[in-house]
Design a protein around this motif. Structure first.
Motif, PDB file in Angstrom:
ATOM      1  N   ALA A 263      -7.854  -7.580  35.905  1.00  0.00           N
ATOM      2  CA  ALA A 263      -6.667  -7.974  36.723  1.00  0.00           C
ATOM      3  C   ALA A 263      -5.552  -8.199  35.651  1.00  0.00           C
ATOM      4  O   ALA A 263      -5.905  -8.727  34.672  1.00  0.00           O
ATOM      5  N   HIS A 264      -4.461  -7.701  35.881  1.00  0.00           N
ATOM      6  CA  HIS A 264      -3.339  -7.880  35.342  1.00  0.00           C
ATOM      7  C   HIS A 264      -2.476  -9.029  35.808  1.00  0.00           C
ATOM      8  O   HIS A 264      -1.678  -8.999  36.888  1.00  0.00           O
ATOM      9  N   TRP A 265      -2.890 -10.142  35.435  1.00  0.00           N
ATOM     10  CA  TRP A 265      -2.571 -11.563  36.092  1.00  0.00           C
ATOM     11  C   TRP A 265      -0.914 -11.788  36.075  1.00  0.00           C
ATOM     12  O   TRP A 265      -0.329 -12.004  36.951  1.00  0.00           O
ATOM     13  N   PRO A 266      -0.205 -11.479  35.295  1.00  0.00           N
ATOM     14  CA  PRO A 266       1.226 -11.539  35.205  1.00  0.00           C
ATOM     15  C   PRO A 266       1.933 -10.636  36.496  1.00  0.00           C
ATOM     16  O   PRO A 266       2.734 -10.935  37.164  1.00  0.00           O
ATOM     17  N   GLN A 267       1.340  -9.243  36.610  1.00  0.00           N
ATOM     18  CA  GLN A 267       1.797  -8.434  37.672  1.00  0.00           C
ATOM     19  C   GLN A 267       1.289  -9.205  39.179  1.00  0.00           C
ATOM     20  O   GLN A 267       2.088  -9.032  40.068  1.00  0.00           O
ATOM     21  N   VAL A 268       0.056  -9.652  39.058  1.00  0.00           N
ATOM     22  CA  VAL A 268      -0.404 -10.471  40.178  1.00  0.00           C
ATOM     23  C   VAL A 268       0.269 -11.423  40.828  1.00  0.00           C
ATOM     24  O   VAL A 268       0.802 -11.561  41.951  1.00  0.00           O
ATOM     25  N   ALA A 269       0.798 -12.392  39.480  1.00  0.00           N
ATOM     26  CA  ALA A 269       1.830 -13.276  40.017  1.00  0.00           C
ATOM     27  C   ALA A 269       3.040 -12.986  40.392  1.00  0.00           C
ATOM     28  O   ALA A 269       3.595 -13.683  41.375  1.00  0.00           O
TER      29      ALA A 269
END
Length: 463
Positions: A263-269
């Motif tokens: 998962a790309h956590w900055p994009q998820v956030a």
């Protein structure tokens, strides 16, 4: 005794609890008092007339006896017959007249004073002869007068009782028939619940106060039914609008947690923050609508729409030019923050649909301030010019939440206009380019010159 309760008598225990009973008792009491007073006056008058009649009859008899004795020249006691009229000793008593000599007239001042008609039985009457030789004393017989008075009393008492009973019965029947529609309305109203607000109260055929009351209550039920229907629809729309972004946010987070390594956590956030912003905007709009629906406070602060319009047109980030036609001040009384929100919603709606330009015109029309916001977009169909102000309404070209907003912008704008005593409508475009044309009308306020910095407003703060 300790612990014992003494029930005190109260007039309320004998006072009927129903309107019908109270009206009947009141009419009976009034009739009883009025008729009793009238009967008392009547009996007093009749009694006085009867007693006076008895006195007059006795007085005529003693006057006639004196006249007969005078013409007969008789004296002493015994029975005398003069012209067929018998004067008996047992009926009339010859009494001496002190201070009267034969041949002298006693004069009116020497006659005994007659008693009042209310005197008891045994009242005496007197008569004197012209020459002063005879004085006759008679006793007034009130037996016949009292018998007549008792008969009149029985008749009057019977009449008063019958009239009171008849009046009470008539009042009971009349009030019962008058209140029968009220009872029907009460029974129907008691059966109406929140689940069957479509039911209506029976309206009596007579055009009286009860009929108007039932009509007014039915109109109130109509408004209540529409309000409850609108609330249910609104609740369903709110649930749907809140459920969609929450479901999207939950799905994104669950997918990210299912593959935490990839998962790309900055994009998820960032995406989760975008969903949270949408939820925050929606909740803020709902809270504002709730406040506008609940409070209708009077506005005393003067707001000029001309400079406010210029300020909103120069907002940073605007992609389309705004042509403003506002040659003169346009003062209104209102809440500056709410009016700013109103104009912001109108301009955002125009920017969302305009193709090349937006036009804003502010003018004075009699006692109103008129503000028009037009664009050269696809416009609003004639059938949707009223529906566009409903809550959560998105027309076909603005169905997505990303492009169409929350669907509350124009609803909030109309609510603000209504709370300020104005109107907001969608009208047909005046130019050949078409597009949407939203017209705001607010009551005009007396224009006041701008105050110097630091000068306080006499109307206080209302922002």
């Amino acid at each position: 005794m300790p612990g014992s309760s003494v029930r005190r008598w109260s007039p309320r225990r004998i006072w009927p609890s129903t309107v019908r009973g109270r009206m009947t008792l009141a009419v009976a009491a009034v009739l009883t008092l009025a008729l009793t007073a009238g009967a008392d006056i009547l009996l007093t008058t009749v009694r006085g007339d009867l007693w006076q009649s008895a006195r007059n009859s006795s007085q005529r008899q003693v006057d006639l006896a004196v006249e007969l004795l005078h013409h007969a020249g008789k004296s002493g006691s015994g029975a005398y017959t003069v012209d067929g009229l018998k004067v008996r000793e047992a009926q009339f008593k010859l009494v001496p007249v002190p201070g009267i000599t034969p041949g002298a007239s006693p004069g009116p001042s020497r006659e005994p004073k007659s008693p009042a008609p209310q005197a008891p039985e045994g009242t005496k009457v007197y008569s004197f002869s012209a020459d002063g030789r005879y004085s006759v004393q008679g006793t007034v017989d009130f037996t016949a007068a009292e018998d007549t008075l008792r008969s009149v009393l029985v008749l009057v008492a019977t009449g008063v009782l019958l009239i009171v009973l008849l009046g009470a019965l008539l009042t009971w029947v009349t009030v019962g028939r008058a209140l029968a529609p009220v009872e029907a309305v009460r029974r129907e109203a008691a059966e109406i619940t929140a689940n069957d607000l479509h039911r209506r109260l029976p309206v009596p055929p007579a055009r009286d106060e009860i009929s108007r009351l039932a009509t007014t209550l039915n109109a109130t039920l109509d408004r209540l039914d529409r309000a409850v229907t609108r609330l249910r629809t609104f609740t369903g729309d709110v649930s749907h609008e809140l459920c969609s972004p929450l479901t999207t946010l939950r799905t994104r987070l669950e997918l990210a947690l299912a593959r935490p390594d990839s998962a790309h956590w900055p994009q998820v956030a960032a995406e989760a923050l975008e969903d949270a912003d949408h939820l925050q905007d929606l909740v803020s709009d709902l809270l504002l609508l709730a406040r506008l629906d609940a409070h209708h406070e009077p506005h005393h602060r003067q707001v000029d729409l001309t400079p406010l319009t210029h300020d909103l047109a120069r907002q940073p980030g605007a992609t389309l030019p705004v042509e403003i036609d506002a040659p003169s001040p346009a003062p209104v009384l209102g809440n500056a923050a709410h009016l700013t929100r109103l104009l912001t919603n109108l301009m955002e709606n125009a920017r969302r649909h305009a193709a090349t330009t937006i036009q804003v015109r502010v003018a004075i029309d009699g006692h109103d301030v008129v503000l028009e916001v037009t664009d050269d977009g696809p416009g609003i169909p004639a059938d949707d010019r009223e529906r566009v102000f409903d809550r959560f309404t998105r027309l076909d070209d603005a169905r997505t939440r990303q492009d169409g907003g929350t669907g509350l912008g124009l609803a909030i704008a109309r609510s603000i206009a209504t709370t300020h005593g104005g109107t907001l409508t969608a009208q047909a475009p005046t130019g050949p380019q078409g597009g949407a044309r939203l017209v705001l009308r607010l009551p005009k306020a007396p224009y006041a010159a701008p105050r110097a910095p630091g000068e306080s407003s006499p109307a206080g703060r209302n922002s």
